[in-house]
Design a protein around this motif. Structure first.
Motif, PDB file in Angstrom:
ATOM      1  N   GLN A   1      49.140  48.363   2.963  1.00 40.50           N
ATOM      2  CA  GLN A   1      50.066  48.865   1.953  1.00 40.50           C
ATOM      3  C   GLN A   1      49.602  48.509   0.547  1.00 40.50           C
ATOM      4  OE1 GLN A   1      54.028  47.438   2.514  1.00 40.50           O
ATOM      5  NE2 GLN A   1      54.844  48.470   0.724  1.00 40.50           N
TER       6      GLN A   1
ATOM      7  N   GLY B   1      51.718  52.707   1.561  1.00 39.66           N
ATOM      8  CA  GLY B   1      50.819  52.520   0.426  1.00 39.66           C
ATOM      9  C   GLY B   1      50.679  53.769  -0.415  1.00 39.66           C
TER      10      GLY B   1
ATOM     11  N   GLY C   1      52.064  51.173   7.461  1.00 41.33           N
ATOM     12  CA  GLY C   1      51.701  50.503   6.224  1.00 41.33           C
ATOM     13  C   GLY C   1      50.853  51.370   5.314  1.00 41.33           C
TER      14      GLY C   1
ATOM     15  N   TYR D   1      59.444  46.823   0.937  1.00 37.62           N
ATOM     16  CA  TYR D   1      58.490  47.920   1.042  1.00 37.62           C
ATOM     17  C   TYR D   1      58.499  48.859  -0.153  1.00 37.62           C
ATOM     18  CZ  TYR D   1      57.888  46.370   5.837  1.00 37.62           C
ATOM     19  OH  TYR D   1      57.611  45.629   6.951  1.00 37.62           O
TER      20      TYR D   1
END
Length: 441
Positions: free
Chosen positions: A293, A377, A373, A70
């Motif tokens: 994301q 982002g 998500g 991530y």
């Protein structure tokens, strides 16, 4: 359903192009565990309970390092948005080194402290021996799992979710073939399940390394760098907030398994099945979060806030509609699911009691995971950590009260429901009020 999901939208093609292949990518560990659960459930209740305790322990030990994916994805996407291709390739190299180091450290920790960790998790009596056997074997998959995690993040940053999907399919096929062969064919029992998982995950990790460092190295501009503290530090800084966030989440789910384990082998076996189903179907929805994301980071890189907002709203529509469909399917197939994972009447009855929780949570999971998500982002990792700590605090207090107050498995799953409700509020309210860090500020 048409009101929830209008048939046509300008962002649909980009969303589906990333989300559909990401489903396979996200299933890397949960699907392996689900297959193990299916076969181990046919050995016996003690073995299934041992697997449940180990699954929660491995989640706590390794999923906290999801920051390797991530944190890597938005950094690579941001570099590519600014046409900084060499810098994007360097992020890949540093992420792989960090994955190898973290994986080795966690494997050593699990091997050294195996017995006390399992005791802490409530593995006692007939469950203790199979739990220790499984842990001491599967721990060797640690570096492989984290290398795969970092590789997923790298490919997502390049907006390629198809390659990780095919790697994941391959490793799960290996596990699917080896599980019955080693468990029943060679008579290795739960040790066979652990060996199958180790072989499958290392096969996937080695294939990822070949793709990134040999086959596509020039196209992705991945340099063959020596380990560098200065190169890994940016990922560690971002990862610290994500580690706190994910650690709070996985810690809560681990505490839930520990509370179930203290209610007996049948209870923790039923919890294992329900938890695996919940996690597996939730990750199907999380594929939309992966798309959000990468795509949102791209729009932010172009400084196009309104399109980022429009794409996010469409993703939430997709998520809610998908969650409703999945929830309905789980509710209707509850009896079949329960009998598929166990032959013990008490375990089946307990699973049937938990199926409504698993089903009803799906739409809420969908919204929470998509919001998660979208916030990633924007690289609002600190905000996500604080929101998760609040949610985990509420759920943790309920879990600690479960056994003293005699709430049983219903109490455990009520706490999991509370976790998701608070997460929904902490993420949904700022999004609705257009106060998302990194997007609206």
């Amino acid at each position: 359903m048409r009101d929830l999901l209008p048939l046509h939208h300008r962002h649909d093609r980009a969303i589906l192009a990333m989300a559909i292949p990401a489903i396979g990518s996200l299933a890397i560990d949960p699907l392996v565990s689900l297959v193990d659960t299916f076969f181990v459930g046919r050995i016996g209740t003690a073995e299934l309970a041992a697997l449940g305790i180990n699954s929660a322990l491995f989640a706590m030990a390794f999923i906290v390092f999801n920051f390797l994916a991530y944190a890597t994805t938005p950094k690579i996407a941001a570099h590519l948005g600014r046409d900084e291709h060499d810098e994007a390739g360097e992020v890949v190299s540093h992420a792989l080194w960090l994955a190898l180091l973290c994986g080795g450290l966690m494997t050593a920790t699990l091997l050294i402290f195996a017995a006390p960790l399992l005791k802490l998790m409530g593995a006692a009596g007939e469950v203790a021996e199979p739990a220790l056997t499984y842990l001491k074997i599967r721990a060797w998959a640690g570096p492989a799992l984290l290398i795969s995690t970092a590789s997923h993040g790298a490919f997502r940053g390049f907006q390629d979710t198809r390659t990780p999907m095919w790697v994941t399919v391959m490793l799960n096929l290996i596990n699917l073939v080896l599980d019955p062969l080693l468990i029943f064919g060679l008579g290795w029992g739960i040790a066979g399940a652990a060996i199958a998982t180790v072989v499958a995950q290392w096969s996937g990790a080695l294939l990822f390394l070949w793709l990134l460092l040999v086959r596509r190295r020039e196209a992705m501009r991945v340099p063959l760098l020596a380990p560098s503290l200065s190169g890994m530090l940016p990922l560690v800084r971002v990862g610290s907030a994500l580690l706190l966030r994910t650690g709070a989440l996985v810690g809560t789910m681990t505490l839930a398994t520990a509370m179930a384990a203290r209610q007996g082998a049948e209870s923790v076996a039923a919890h294992q099945v329900a938890n695996q189903l919940w996690g597996f179907f939730a990750l199907l929805i999380d594929a939309l979060a992966i798309a959000g994301q990468a795509l949102l980071a791209n729009f932010i890189g172009r400084n196009d806030v309104e399109e980022a907002r429009a794409m996010g709203a469409r993703l939430l529509q997709w998520g809610l509609a998908t969650g409703l469909v999945l929830g309905g399917c789980i509710w209707l197939s509850g009896g079949l699911l329960a009998s598929s994972f166990s032959t013990d009447a008490e375990v089946i009855a307990a699973i049937l009691m938990l199926i409504p929780f698993v089903a009803v949570l799906q739409p809420l999971n969908a919204l929470v995971f998509v919001w998660d998500g979208l916030y990633m982002g924007t690289q609002a990792f600190g905000f996500l950590a604080r929101a998760m700590l609040l949610s985990a605090g509420v759920a943790g207090a309920m879990l600690l009260a479960t056994n003293p107050l005699g709430w049983g498995l219903l109490g455990v799953w009520s706490a999991i429901t509370a976790l998701m409700v608070v997460r929904g509020l902490t993420l949904g309210v700022p999004w609705a009020m257009r106060r998302v860090p990194g997007l609206d500020t």
